[in-house]
Design an enzyme around this catalytic site. Structure first.
Site, short mmCIF file in Angstrom:
data_model
loop_
_atom_site.label_atom_id
_atom_site.label_comp_id
_atom_site.label_asym_id
_atom_site.label_seq_id
_atom_site.Cartn_x
_atom_site.Cartn_y
_atom_site.Cartn_z
N ASP A 140 41.33 -78.51 3.84
CA ASP A 140 41.44 -77.85 2.54
C ASP A 140 42.48 -78.61 1.72
O ASP A 140 43.59 -78.87 2.19
CB ASP A 140 41.87 -76.39 2.74
CG ASP A 140 41.83 -75.58 1.46
OD1 ASP A 140 40.97 -74.70 1.33
OD2 ASP A 140 42.67 -75.84 0.56
N ASP A 178 36.92 -77.77 -2.65
CA ASP A 178 38.05 -78.48 -2.03
C ASP A 178 38.16 -78.24 -0.54
O ASP A 178 39.23 -78.42 0.03
CB ASP A 178 39.36 -78.10 -2.73
CG ASP A 178 39.90 -76.75 -2.28
OD1 ASP A 178 39.08 -75.87 -1.91
OD2 ASP A 178 41.13 -76.58 -2.29
N GLU A 179 37.06 -77.84 0.11
CA GLU A 179 37.19 -77.60 1.54
C GLU A 179 35.90 -77.82 2.31
O GLU A 179 34.80 -77.78 1.75
CB GLU A 179 37.72 -76.20 1.80
CG GLU A 179 36.80 -75.11 1.31
CD GLU A 179 37.47 -73.75 1.46
OE1 GLU A 179 37.41 -73.19 2.56
OE2 GLU A 179 38.06 -73.27 0.47
N1 DCP Z 1 40.23 -71.42 -7.82
C1 DCP Z 1 39.95 -70.67 -8.96
N2 DCP Z 1 40.15 -69.31 -8.97
C2 DCP Z 1 40.62 -68.70 -7.85
C3 DCP Z 1 40.88 -69.44 -6.70
C4 DCP Z 1 40.67 -70.82 -6.71
O1 DCP Z 1 39.53 -71.25 -9.97
N3 DCP Z 1 40.81 -67.37 -7.87
C5 DCP Z 1 40.03 -72.89 -7.87
C6 DCP Z 1 41.30 -73.59 -8.19
C7 DCP Z 1 41.78 -74.15 -6.89
C8 DCP Z 1 40.47 -74.40 -6.14
O2 DCP Z 1 39.56 -73.39 -6.62
O3 DCP Z 1 42.55 -75.32 -7.04
C9 DCP Z 1 40.62 -74.28 -4.63
O4 DCP Z 1 41.02 -72.98 -4.26
P1 DCP Z 1 42.02 -72.68 -3.07
O5 DCP Z 1 41.89 -71.24 -2.75
O6 DCP Z 1 41.81 -73.66 -1.96
O7 DCP Z 1 43.46 -72.86 -3.71
P2 DCP Z 1 44.30 -74.14 -4.06
O8 DCP Z 1 43.65 -75.39 -3.58
O9 DCP Z 1 44.63 -74.12 -5.52
O10 DCP Z 1 45.64 -73.88 -3.28
P3 DCP Z 1 46.00 -74.02 -1.73
O11 DCP Z 1 47.06 -75.09 -1.67
O12 DCP Z 1 46.54 -72.70 -1.34
O13 DCP Z 1 44.74 -74.39 -1.01
CA CA Z 2 42.91 -75.60 -1.47
CA CA Z 3 39.89 -73.92 -0.71
#
Ligand code: DCP
Ligand code: CA
Ligand code: CA
Length: 366
Positions: A9, A109-110
Site C-alpha cells: 500500500d 494504491d494497493e
Molecule cells: N482516498 C480518497 N478518499 C478517502 C480515502 C482515500 O479519495 N476517503 C484516496 C486518496 C488516497 C488514496 O485514495 O491517497 C489511497 O487511500 P488510502 O486509504 O490508502 O490512504 P492514503 O494512501 O492516503 O494513506 P495511507 O498512508 O494511510 O495509506
Molecule cells: Ca495508501
Molecule cells: Ca490504500
C-alpha cells in the site's frame, strides 16, 4: 509448502505524489481536496500527508474544518487531479507485475501479491523481494510504500497497515499466532465498522478473543460464510487466493518536458518514446483502443486533457501519433500556461483479433 502472500500500500498516496512533483511541499502539511463546486470552499479532504494528520486532519473531512485545524502552519491546499495519480499508479502496477508471481490490484494504491512459487515458501527470500520492490518504487517514482508478508491475505494486509509509513512487516508462519493474538479484531481485513460493532457487542475485542469465540454464536450473528472467514482470519488460516488482476483497461505514459512549452510538436517530440511504448503494449497484449487522451500538466500544476474516440478499435502507431499531434494542438491552443509535463493514454481496449485493423481496412486493395 507455506504460502507467501504480500500486500503493498502506497503511503499517503495522492499527497505524496504531489510532494514528489513539488518538493517545496515537503515538511509542510499537505491536503489534497475534492471540491464539490457548490461554494469555492465546499468539499472534502481526499487525503492528507502525515504532517497534516498529526494535526487531526483525515480523509473525508470538510475542507473548511481541515483548514481550521491547520491554521498558522502554512499548509498546502491542493486540488485533486485523479488523472495524475492514475498514471503513476499504472506505472507502479506494471513494475510490480514483473516482480511477483501473481498480482491482484485492489485499488489505485494497493495490491495483493503471491510469491509462493518463486520463493518456494522461503520467507528470507520473500523479504529480499519485498525490499527490492520498495527500492524500485523509491528509485523510479520517489514514493514510499508499506508492505506486509504472511501466509494469508488477512495477515499480509495487517502487516502493511501496521508498518506505515515506509515499513515492511514480515510475519513468518511460526510467529503468526503471536502476531495476531493481541491485535484488535476491528483491524482484520474485511471487518468494517458494522461487523466491528457487532463483535464489540459480543464482548470480542482482540483477534485472540475472536479465535476463541463460540463458532455457533458467530454464525448466528454473521451467517455461515462470513463467520467461517472471521475464524480463519483470526487464526491466520484464511485460504483466499491471490487472483491475477483483470485485463488491462488502459495504457499510458507521461513525461516531464525538458523545458516548459506551449508548442504541441515540441511536446510530442519528447513524448515520442511514449507513443512507441503504448504501441508496444498494445501489440504485445493483442489489444486495440477506442479512446486516446492527451494529458497536459501545466506550469501551475493543473491538468488539462483532450480525447478522441474512434468508432472501431484501432492499434496503429501512425494513428496514435497523428491523433496525439491533433489533440496536443487542440490542448495547447486551449491553455493559458505552458505545458510542464505531457502524457498520452489509450483506453477502451478490445482484443485485436476481433476486428480488422483500420489501416488494413484503409489500405487500397491490390
Ligand atoms: N482516498 C480518497 N478518499 C478517502 C480515502 C482515500 O479519495 N476517503 C484516496 C486518496 C488516497 C488514496 O485514495 O491517497 C489511497 O487511500 P488510502 O486509504 O490508502 O490512504 P492514503 O494512501 O492516503 O494513506 P495511507 O498512508 O494511510 O495509506
Ligand atoms: Ca495508501
Ligand atoms: Ca490504500
Amino acid at each position: 509448502m507455506e504460502r507467501v502472500i504480500g500486500h503493498i500500500d502506497l503511503d499517503y498516496f495522492y499527497a505524496q505524489v504531489e510532494e514528489v512533483e513539488n518538493p517545496s511541499l515537503k515538511g509542510r502539511p499537505v491536503i489534497v481536496c475534492v471540491y464539490s463546486g457548490r461554494t469555492t470552499e465546499s468539499g472534502v479532504v481526499s487525503t492528507a500527508n502525515y504532517e497534516a494528520r498529526k494535526l487531526g486532519v483525515h480523509s473525508g473531512m470538510p475542507i473548511v474544518l481541515a483548514k481550521r485545524k491547520l491554521e498558522g502552519t502554512d499548509p498546502a491546499v491542493i486540488k485533486m487531479e485523479h488523472e495524475k495519480y492514475e498514471v503513476v499508479s499504472s506505472r507502479i502496477m506494471e513494475d510490480l507485475e514483473q516482480r511477483v508471481d501473481i498480482l491482484e490490484p485492489t485499488g489505485i494504491d494497493e495490491a495483493f501479491f503471491d510469491l509462493t512459487a518463486s520463493t518456494g515458501g522461503d520467507y528470507a527470500k520473500a523479504r529480499k523481494t519485498a525490499e527490492a520492490i520498495k527500492r524500485s518504487i523509491l528509485q523510479s517514482e520517489r514514493l514510499t510504500c508499506s508492505v506486509g508478508l504472511g501466509r494469508s491475505k488477512a495477515i499480509a494486509k495487517l502487516g502493511s497497515d501496521m508498518s506505515k509509513p515506509d515499513g515492511l512487516t514480515v510475519v513468518n508462519p511460526e510467529s503468526t499466532k503471536a502476531f495476531l493474538s493481541q491485535l484488535p479484531a476491528a483491524k482484520l481485513y474485511g471487518v468494517g465498522p458494522k461487523s466491528s460493532s457487532t463483535l464489540e457487542e459480543m464482548g470480542i475485542k482482540t483477534v485472540e478473543e475472536l479465535a476463541n469465540a463460540d463458532p455457533s454464536e458467530l454464525e448466528k450473528r454473521f451467517g455461515k460464510k462470513f463467520s467461517a472467514y472471521l475464524l480463519a482470519a483470526a487464526t491466520g488460516t484464511d485460504t483466499d487466493l491471490v487472483v491475477a488482476g483483470l485485463e488491462p483497461t488502459q495504457f499510458s505514459r507521461i513525461v516531464t518536458l525538458k523545458r516548459d512549452t506551449r508548442d504541441a510538436r515540441e511536446a510530442l517530440g519528447q513524448l515520442y518514446e511514449g507513443v512507441e511504448y503504448i504501441h508496444g503494449k498494445l501489440v504485445s497484449s493483442s489489444k486495440s483502443f477506442r479512446t486516446i487522451t492527451a494529458i497536459g500538466i501545466l506550469t501551475d500544476l493543473s491538468t488539462k486533457t483532450k480525447s478522441k474516440t474512434f468508432e472501431t478499435p484501432v492499434n496503429d502507431a501512425s494513428i496514435i501519433r497523428d491523433s496525439a499531434l491533433a489533440l496536443f494542438d487542440e490542448l495547447s491552443r486551449d491553455v493559458e500556461k505552458d505545458l510542464r509535463r505531457v502524457g498520452l493514454r489509450v483506453s477502451g481496449l478490445a482484443d485485436t483479433e476481433d476486428q480488422t485493423s483500420l489501416s488494413e481496412f484503409l489500405r487500397p486493395a491490390r
